[in-house]
Enzyme design. Structure first.
Site, PDB file in Angstrom:
ATOM      1  N   GLU A   1       2.691  42.078  44.127  1.00  0.00           N
ATOM      2  CA  GLU A   1       1.335  41.732  43.687  1.00  0.00           C
ATOM      3  C   GLU A   1       1.277  41.648  42.169  1.00  0.00           C
ATOM      4  O   GLU A   1       0.590  40.795  41.593  1.00  0.00           O
ATOM      5  CB  GLU A   1       0.332  42.793  44.173  1.00  0.00           C
TER       6      GLU A   1
ATOM      7  N   CYS B   1      -1.468  48.729  42.585  1.00  0.00           N
ATOM      8  CA  CYS B   1      -1.741  47.291  42.741  1.00  0.00           C
ATOM      9  C   CYS B   1      -3.182  47.037  43.167  1.00  0.00           C
ATOM     10  O   CYS B   1      -3.766  46.018  42.817  1.00  0.00           O
ATOM     11  CB  CYS B   1      -0.762  46.662  43.725  1.00  0.00           C
TER      12      CYS B   1
ATOM     13  N   CYS C   1      -0.126  48.921  47.239  1.00  0.00           N
ATOM     14  CA  CYS C   1      -0.089  50.317  46.796  1.00  0.00           C
ATOM     15  C   CYS C   1      -1.320  50.612  45.921  1.00  0.00           C
ATOM     16  O   CYS C   1      -2.047  49.697  45.523  1.00  0.00           O
ATOM     17  CB  CYS C   1       1.200  50.597  46.026  1.00  0.00           C
TER      18      CYS C   1
ATOM     19  N   ILE D   1      10.261  43.277  42.139  1.00  0.00           N
ATOM     20  CA  ILE D   1      11.450  43.215  41.277  1.00  0.00           C
ATOM     21  C   ILE D   1      11.828  44.642  40.903  1.00  0.00           C
ATOM     22  O   ILE D   1      11.124  45.303  40.138  1.00  0.00           O
ATOM     23  CB  ILE D   1      11.165  42.370  40.022  1.00  0.00           C
ATOM     24  N   GLU D   2      12.913  45.102  41.510  1.00  0.00           N
ATOM     25  CA  GLU D   2      13.318  46.499  41.318  1.00  0.00           C
ATOM     26  C   GLU D   2      14.325  46.644  40.184  1.00  0.00           C
ATOM     27  O   GLU D   2      14.847  45.660  39.653  1.00  0.00           O
ATOM     28  CB  GLU D   2      13.890  47.040  42.631  1.00  0.00           C
TER      29      GLU D   2
HETATM   30  N1  THU Z   1       6.043  47.115  47.150  1.00  0.00           N
HETATM   31  C1  THU Z   1       5.371  45.973  46.822  1.00  0.00           C
HETATM   32  O1  THU Z   1       5.954  45.012  46.298  1.00  0.00           O
HETATM   33  N2  THU Z   1       4.037  45.946  47.075  1.00  0.00           N
HETATM   34  C2  THU Z   1       3.324  46.952  47.634  1.00  0.00           C
HETATM   35  O2  THU Z   1       2.116  46.854  47.747  1.00  0.00           O
HETATM   36  C3  THU Z   1       4.004  48.145  48.105  1.00  0.00           C
HETATM   37  C4  THU Z   1       5.438  48.285  47.744  1.00  0.00           C
HETATM   38  C5  THU Z   1       7.477  47.173  46.867  1.00  0.00           C
HETATM   39  C6  THU Z   1       7.876  48.102  45.759  1.00  0.00           C
HETATM   40  C7  THU Z   1       9.314  48.387  46.089  1.00  0.00           C
HETATM   41  O3  THU Z   1      10.118  47.358  45.510  1.00  0.00           O
HETATM   42  C8  THU Z   1       9.375  48.253  47.610  1.00  0.00           C
HETATM   43  O4  THU Z   1       8.185  47.592  47.995  1.00  0.00           O
HETATM   44  C9  THU Z   1       9.497  49.576  48.331  1.00  0.00           C
HETATM   45  O5  THU Z   1       8.501  50.450  47.961  1.00  0.00           O
END
Ligand code: THU
Length: 130
Positions: free
Chosen positions: A54, A88, A85, A42-43
């Site tokens: 996650e 997470c 990442c 969710i950005e």
């Molecule tokens: N993102 C995730 O949802 N999970 C991860 O483990 C890596 C990155 C998302 C964050 C952002 O909304 C998009 O991927 C690009 O980085």
């Protein structure tokens, strides 16, 4: 990994709010209560305020009353693999055990299975708390 966990991650990915990165991610947790908790990224226009799939899934798990991740699937459609990442990894570890399995998936299914220790070796431990 069972098909229902994979399908839940895929379904969650479709619900993402990723208008800025255009990089949909889905995650699904099977918790110790046997239930599946899913989430998507969710950005936010103020970029640092967005969060990962996650993290959404973990939030749902905790609010559902569960505290132990048995297995977690992560899927992204635009990468061969989408390893969680760094932040997470630490968040997953908070609710994981040595037996927790992490499935890295793509549109076709599971591409790689990892343990928590493989995903986050030498992780932060105080040795005092918990
Ligand atoms: N993102 C995730 O949802 N999970 C991860 O483990 C890596 C990155 C998302 C964050 C952002 O909304 C998009 O991927 C690009 O980085």
């Amino acid at each position: 990994m069972s098909a229902d966990l994979y399908e839940a991650a895929k379904k969650a990915m479709a619900l993402c709010h990723a208008p800025y990165s255009k990089f949909p991610v889905g995650a699904a947790i099977r918790a110790e209560d046997g239930k599946i908790y899913a989430g998507a990224n969710i950005e936010n226009l103020a970029f640092p305020e967005g969060w990962c799939a996650e993290t959404t899934a973990i939030s749902h798990m905790v609010m559902g009353g569960a505290k132990q991740i048995v297995e977690i699937a992560v899927i992204a459609e635009k990468l061969a693999l989408c390893p969680p990442c760094g932040g997470c990894r630490q968040r997953i570890k908070e609710f994981a055990s040595v037996n927790t399995r992490i499935y890295l998936c793509d549109e076709a299914g599971v591409k790689k299975t990892m343990t928590m220790n493989e995903l986050l070796p030498h992780s932060f431990e105080t040795g005092v708390i918990g």
